[in-house]
Design a protein around this motif. Structure first.
Motif, PDB file in Angstrom:
ATOM      1  N   THR A 203       6.549  -8.440  -1.051  1.00  0.00           N
ATOM      2  CA  THR A 203       5.341  -8.726  -0.279  1.00  0.00           C
ATOM      3  C   THR A 203       5.050 -10.223  -0.291  1.00  0.00           C
ATOM      4  N   TYR A 204       4.945 -10.829   0.881  1.00  0.00           N
ATOM      5  CA  TYR A 204       4.598 -12.251   0.927  1.00  0.00           C
ATOM      6  C   TYR A 204       3.124 -12.422   0.573  1.00  0.00           C
ATOM      7  N   VAL A 205       2.800 -13.537  -0.062  1.00  0.00           N
ATOM      8  CA  VAL A 205       1.468 -13.736  -0.640  1.00  0.00           C
ATOM      9  C   VAL A 205       0.356 -13.653   0.394  1.00  0.00           C
ATOM     10  N   SER A 206       0.570 -14.129   1.614  1.00  0.00           N
ATOM     11  CA  SER A 206      -0.504 -14.075   2.609  1.00  0.00           C
ATOM     12  C   SER A 206      -0.835 -12.629   2.973  1.00  0.00           C
ATOM     13  N   ASP A 207       0.177 -11.762   3.016  1.00  0.00           N
ATOM     14  CA  ASP A 207      -0.090 -10.339   3.258  1.00  0.00           C
ATOM     15  C   ASP A 207      -0.815  -9.712   2.075  1.00  0.00           C
ATOM     16  N   ALA A 208      -0.436 -10.103   0.858  1.00  0.00           N
ATOM     17  CA  ALA A 208      -1.115  -9.590  -0.333  1.00  0.00           C
ATOM     18  C   ALA A 208      -2.587  -9.995  -0.328  1.00  0.00           C
ATOM     19  N   ALA A 209      -2.861 -11.251   0.021  1.00  0.00           N
ATOM     20  CA  ALA A 209      -4.247 -11.734   0.058  1.00  0.00           C
ATOM     21  C   ALA A 209      -5.035 -11.029   1.158  1.00  0.00           C
ATOM     22  N   ASP A 210      -4.405 -10.831   2.323  1.00  0.00           N
ATOM     23  CA  ASP A 210      -5.079 -10.109   3.402  1.00  0.00           C
ATOM     24  C   ASP A 210      -5.460  -8.700   2.966  1.00  0.00           C
ATOM     25  N   LEU A 218     -13.647  -1.587   2.985  1.00  0.00           N
ATOM     26  CA  LEU A 218     -13.357  -0.153   2.932  1.00  0.00           C
ATOM     27  C   LEU A 218     -14.559   0.653   2.440  1.00  0.00           C
ATOM     28  N   ILE A 219     -14.675   1.827   2.999  1.00  0.00           N
ATOM     29  CA  ILE A 219     -15.668   2.794   2.538  1.00  0.00           C
ATOM     30  C   ILE A 219     -14.937   3.850   1.709  1.00  0.00           C
ATOM     31  N   ASP A 220     -15.517   4.229   0.604  1.00  0.00           N
ATOM     32  CA  ASP A 220     -14.939   5.209  -0.312  1.00  0.00           C
ATOM     33  C   ASP A 220     -13.884   4.544  -1.193  1.00  0.00           C
ATOM     34  N   SER A 221     -13.342   5.315  -2.125  1.00  0.00           N
ATOM     35  CA  SER A 221     -12.356   4.808  -3.082  1.00  0.00           C
ATOM     36  C   SER A 221     -10.947   5.173  -2.633  1.00  0.00           C
ATOM     37  N   GLY A 264       7.753   0.804  -2.061  1.00  0.00           N
ATOM     38  CA  GLY A 264       6.424   1.325  -1.772  1.00  0.00           C
ATOM     39  C   GLY A 264       6.307   1.800  -0.336  1.00  0.00           C
ATOM     40  N   ASP A 265       5.958   3.080  -0.139  1.00  0.00           N
ATOM     41  CA  ASP A 265       5.632   3.577   1.193  1.00  0.00           C
ATOM     42  C   ASP A 265       4.315   2.925   1.621  1.00  0.00           C
ATOM     43  N   ILE A 266       4.310   2.221   2.749  1.00  0.00           N
ATOM     44  CA  ILE A 266       3.119   1.459   3.142  1.00  0.00           C
ATOM     45  C   ILE A 266       2.399   2.079   4.339  1.00  0.00           C
ATOM     46  N   GLY A 267       2.597   3.375   4.546  1.00  0.00           N
ATOM     47  CA  GLY A 267       1.892   4.057   5.631  1.00  0.00           C
ATOM     48  C   GLY A 267       0.379   3.978   5.475  1.00  0.00           C
ATOM     49  N   LYS A 268      -0.107   4.165   4.261  1.00  0.00           N
ATOM     50  CA  LYS A 268      -1.557   4.120   4.030  1.00  0.00           C
ATOM     51  C   LYS A 268      -2.086   2.696   4.195  1.00  0.00           C
ATOM     52  N   LEU A 272      -5.132   2.062   6.792  1.00  0.00           N
ATOM     53  CA  LEU A 272      -6.446   1.654   6.291  1.00  0.00           C
ATOM     54  C   LEU A 272      -6.689   0.149   6.368  1.00  0.00           C
ATOM     55  N   LEU A 273      -5.630  -0.639   6.283  1.00  0.00           N
ATOM     56  CA  LEU A 273      -5.809  -2.088   6.201  1.00  0.00           C
ATOM     57  C   LEU A 273      -5.157  -2.795   7.386  1.00  0.00           C
ATOM     58  N   PHE A 274      -3.843  -2.936   7.376  1.00  0.00           N
ATOM     59  CA  PHE A 274      -3.114  -3.623   8.444  1.00  0.00           C
ATOM     60  C   PHE A 274      -1.626  -3.470   8.174  1.00  0.00           C
TER      61      PHE A 274
END
Length: 290
Positions: A203-210, A218-221, A264-268, A272-274
């Motif tokens: 993961t590149y750092v700018s994506d991690a920070a985003d 986000l709403i909920d946990s 890591g599966d990044i579907g979620k 939820l994020l981008f």
């Protein structure tokens, strides 16, 4: 404007987060050390998370806590096990309870994809995680903190971000991608289990920070894997590095063992994020050109 307390503000992800949102929010940075970024964009709270800390220095009310700090001694087990536990687990509990009492809406914790262990296929957030000694002490401390954090979901939104191999400019040379760059440059053999070695999605750092910044809304946990868009073997990563630095990588191959992959599966993350924006080829060029 929100009031946000952040730990690990001088680290790779934390520094990028502060660069992005430091002018838009009231940021309190918990840090053992000062630097120019912190002094210009935050209110610095001098604090060593490996020791008991004085919460009277913290704001009485807070909108969010972003806990990104991790022990610098994650490889030094058992010699520095106390430091790893104190920063990764004890401090997490104290910050969770502080956040509850200070009325926080959101608590974001930087966990690790390593809590899954390794396997043949990618891991999604519904993959059962088994507490076992084979995880190692560092990953065990991260998993313990996740379990503790789950108990606070009735008080605030608890967002557990499981990062996969974050890399970027100014990263410590002991971390995976910078170590591979130096190995290729120096002609140091890179050890592979099997012909190609472990497969990962760095993961590149700018994506991690985003991911951290977008989690504030986000709403909920949630538990969310944070990974890059490209799944690559260690051989493929080293080959990409070699093309950029103009040197053929050298490999030492162990055909007697097969790698356990950590993907890591990044579907979620996408829903939820981008979707991560920086390909490994582009991120590596940023890293090597820095």
């Amino acid at each position: 404007m929100s009031t946000i307390l952040i730990t690990g503000g001088t680290g790779l992800i934390g520094a990028e987060v502060i660069r992005r949102i430091g002018a838009e929010h009231a940021i309190y940075a918990v840090s053992r050390r000062h630097n120019e970024l912190l002094s210009k964009k935050t209110r610095v709270i001098p604090c060593d998370l490996s020791q008991p800390f004085d919460e009277s220095l913290f704001p009485a009310e807070i909108d969010a806590v972003i806990h990104l700090a991790q022990s610098e001694h994650f490889r030094d087990f058992p010699a520095r096990a106390a430091d790893v536990f104190n920063v990764n687990t004890r401090a997490t509990f104290e910050l969770l309870d502080y956040a509850r009492r200070a009325g926080a809406r959101t608590f974001i914790y930087a966990s690790s994809g390593g809590v899954y262990g390794t396997g043949v296929n990618g891991f999604d957030e519904n993959t059962p995680i088994v507490a076992r000694s084979g995880l190692g002490f560092y990953q065990s401390s991260k998993l313990c903190s996740e379990i503790l954090a789950d108990n606070y979901t009735s008080f605030m939104n608890v967002i557990l971000l499981r990062f996969f191999f974050v890399y970027g400019p100014e990263q410590k040379p002991s971390m995976l991608i910078p170590r591979l760059v130096e190995s290729v440059r120096n002609g140091t053999p890179i050890s592979l289990q099997g012909e190609s070695g472990i497969r990962i999605n760095p993961t590149y750092v700018s994506d991690a920070a985003d991911a951290v910044i977008k989690s504030l809304a986000l709403i909920d946990s949630h538990k969310i894997n944070i990974g890059g868009p490209d799944v690559l073997s260690l051989r493929e990563i080293a080959t990409e590095i070699g093309e950029l630095v103009g040197r053929e990588p050298v490999f030492s191959i162990d055909n007697q063992s097969q790698p356990g992959h950590l993907i890591g599966d990044i579907g979620k993350m996408r829903s939820l994020l981008f979707s991560p924006k920086v390909s490994f080829k582009k991120g590596l060029a940023y890293l090597i050109g820095s």
